[in-house]
Motif scaffolding. Structure first.
Motif, PDB file in Angstrom:
ATOM      1  N   LEU A  85      60.949  75.507  38.016  1.00  0.00           N
ATOM      2  CA  LEU A  85      60.780  74.093  37.698  1.00  0.00           C
ATOM      3  C   LEU A  85      59.986  73.912  36.417  1.00  0.00           C
ATOM      4  O   LEU A  85      59.102  74.710  36.102  1.00  0.00           O
ATOM      5  N   ALA A  86      60.299  72.835  35.686  1.00  0.00           N
ATOM      6  CA  ALA A  86      59.610  72.538  34.434  1.00  0.00           C
ATOM      7  C   ALA A  86      58.489  71.528  34.629  1.00  0.00           C
ATOM      8  O   ALA A  86      57.659  71.353  33.745  1.00  0.00           O
ATOM      9  N   GLU A  87      58.449  70.836  35.771  1.00  0.00           N
ATOM     10  CA  GLU A  87      57.415  69.845  36.046  1.00  0.00           C
ATOM     11  C   GLU A  87      56.520  70.336  37.181  1.00  0.00           C
ATOM     12  O   GLU A  87      56.990  70.981  38.114  1.00  0.00           O
TER      13      GLU A  87
ATOM     14  N   VAL B 230      54.113  67.529  46.078  1.00  0.00           N
ATOM     15  CA  VAL B 230      53.186  68.652  45.974  1.00  0.00           C
ATOM     16  C   VAL B 230      52.981  68.964  44.496  1.00  0.00           C
ATOM     17  O   VAL B 230      53.934  68.969  43.716  1.00  0.00           O
ATOM     18  N   LEU B 231      51.749  69.243  44.128  1.00  0.00           N
ATOM     19  CA  LEU B 231      51.413  69.618  42.768  1.00  0.00           C
ATOM     20  C   LEU B 231      51.396  71.141  42.685  1.00  0.00           C
ATOM     21  O   LEU B 231      50.634  71.800  43.398  1.00  0.00           O
ATOM     22  N   LEU B 232      52.235  71.689  41.814  1.00  0.00           N
ATOM     23  CA  LEU B 232      52.344  73.134  41.673  1.00  0.00           C
ATOM     24  C   LEU B 232      51.334  73.647  40.660  1.00  0.00           C
ATOM     25  O   LEU B 232      51.011  72.974  39.691  1.00  0.00           O
ATOM     26  N   SER B 233      50.862  74.860  40.882  1.00  0.00           N
ATOM     27  CA  SER B 233      50.040  75.524  39.881  1.00  0.00           C
ATOM     28  C   SER B 233      50.973  76.356  38.994  1.00  0.00           C
ATOM     29  O   SER B 233      52.106  76.670  39.371  1.00  0.00           O
TER      30      SER B 233
ATOM     31  N   THR C 275      59.343  79.180  54.672  1.00  0.00           N
ATOM     32  CA  THR C 275      58.582  79.439  53.460  1.00  0.00           C
ATOM     33  C   THR C 275      59.414  79.030  52.261  1.00  0.00           C
ATOM     34  O   THR C 275      60.601  79.364  52.173  1.00  0.00           O
ATOM     35  N   LEU C 276      58.794  78.322  51.324  1.00  0.00           N
ATOM     36  CA  LEU C 276      59.434  77.860  50.110  1.00  0.00           C
ATOM     37  C   LEU C 276      58.706  78.500  48.923  1.00  0.00           C
ATOM     38  O   LEU C 276      57.492  78.339  48.783  1.00  0.00           O
ATOM     39  N   GLN C 277      59.445  79.240  48.105  1.00  0.00           N
ATOM     40  CA  GLN C 277      58.881  79.905  46.952  1.00  0.00           C
ATOM     41  C   GLN C 277      59.408  79.252  45.686  1.00  0.00           C
ATOM     42  O   GLN C 277      60.629  79.165  45.499  1.00  0.00           O
ATOM     43  N   LEU C 278      58.502  78.796  44.823  1.00  0.00           N
ATOM     44  CA  LEU C 278      58.874  78.104  43.601  1.00  0.00           C
ATOM     45  C   LEU C 278      58.129  78.694  42.408  1.00  0.00           C
ATOM     46  O   LEU C 278      57.007  79.215  42.556  1.00  0.00           O
ATOM     47  N   ILE C 279      58.737  78.580  41.238  1.00  0.00           N
ATOM     48  CA  ILE C 279      58.113  79.035  40.000  1.00  0.00           C
ATOM     49  C   ILE C 279      57.975  77.856  39.068  1.00  0.00           C
ATOM     50  O   ILE C 279      58.955  77.155  38.799  1.00  0.00           O
ATOM     51  N   TYR C 280      56.775  77.629  38.589  1.00  0.00           N
ATOM     52  CA  TYR C 280      56.510  76.541  37.632  1.00  0.00           C
ATOM     53  C   TYR C 280      56.218  77.155  36.265  1.00  0.00           C
ATOM     54  O   TYR C 280      55.297  77.924  36.101  1.00  0.00           O
ATOM     55  N   LYS C 281      57.086  76.794  35.291  1.00  0.00           N
ATOM     56  CA  LYS C 281      56.901  77.306  33.917  1.00  0.00           C
ATOM     57  C   LYS C 281      56.604  76.168  32.990  1.00  0.00           C
ATOM     58  O   LYS C 281      57.178  75.143  33.025  1.00  0.00           O
TER      59      LYS C 281
END
Length: 117
Positions: A51-53, A87-90, A111-117
């Motif tokens: 995700l970009a945001e 939810v606010l991602l780090s 479980t939900l795994q996300l990547i914030y770039k």
């Protein structure tokens, strides 16, 4: 006994058996949600998404539950079991855990795994 009486008797027996089968079948159908236990589904975002945001809205559904948490914080569903939580991602790799409990103490976890770039 005449043939007519025998036929009436068999019709009564089969009618009773049919009604009993319908009642038992309906009872099993209604009890399936209790037998299956809690169920959680995540509609968005997709697991493993980049995700970009930093602010993401986790949407999904939960069935047969009495308690639902996201990363240990209680969240709520509407009448049909749908939930939506922001939810606010780090920065980097993020892991979120949804856990549901039913009134019998059974649990389900996603479980939900996300990547914030």
């Amino acid at each position: 006994m005449t043939d007519r009486r025998k036929v009436k008797r068999w019709i009564k027996i089969w009618a009773i058996v049919a009604v009993a089968a319908l009642v038992i079948g309906y009872g099993i159908f209604r009890a399936m949600s209790f037998i299956e236990g809690p169920d959680i589904g995540i509609d968005s975002p997709a697991n493993g998404a980049t995700l970009a945001e930093s602010l993401v809205e986790v949407k999904g559904f939960a069935r047969n539950i009495s308690f639902l948490t996201l990363n240990g914080e209680k969240i709520f569903t509407d009448e049909s079991g749908v939930f939506s939580e922001q939810v606010l991602l780090s920065y980097g790799y993020n892991i979120m855990t949804l856990e549901a409990k039913d009134r019998f103490g059974r649990t389900a976890q996603k479980t939900l795994q996300l990547i914030y770039k």
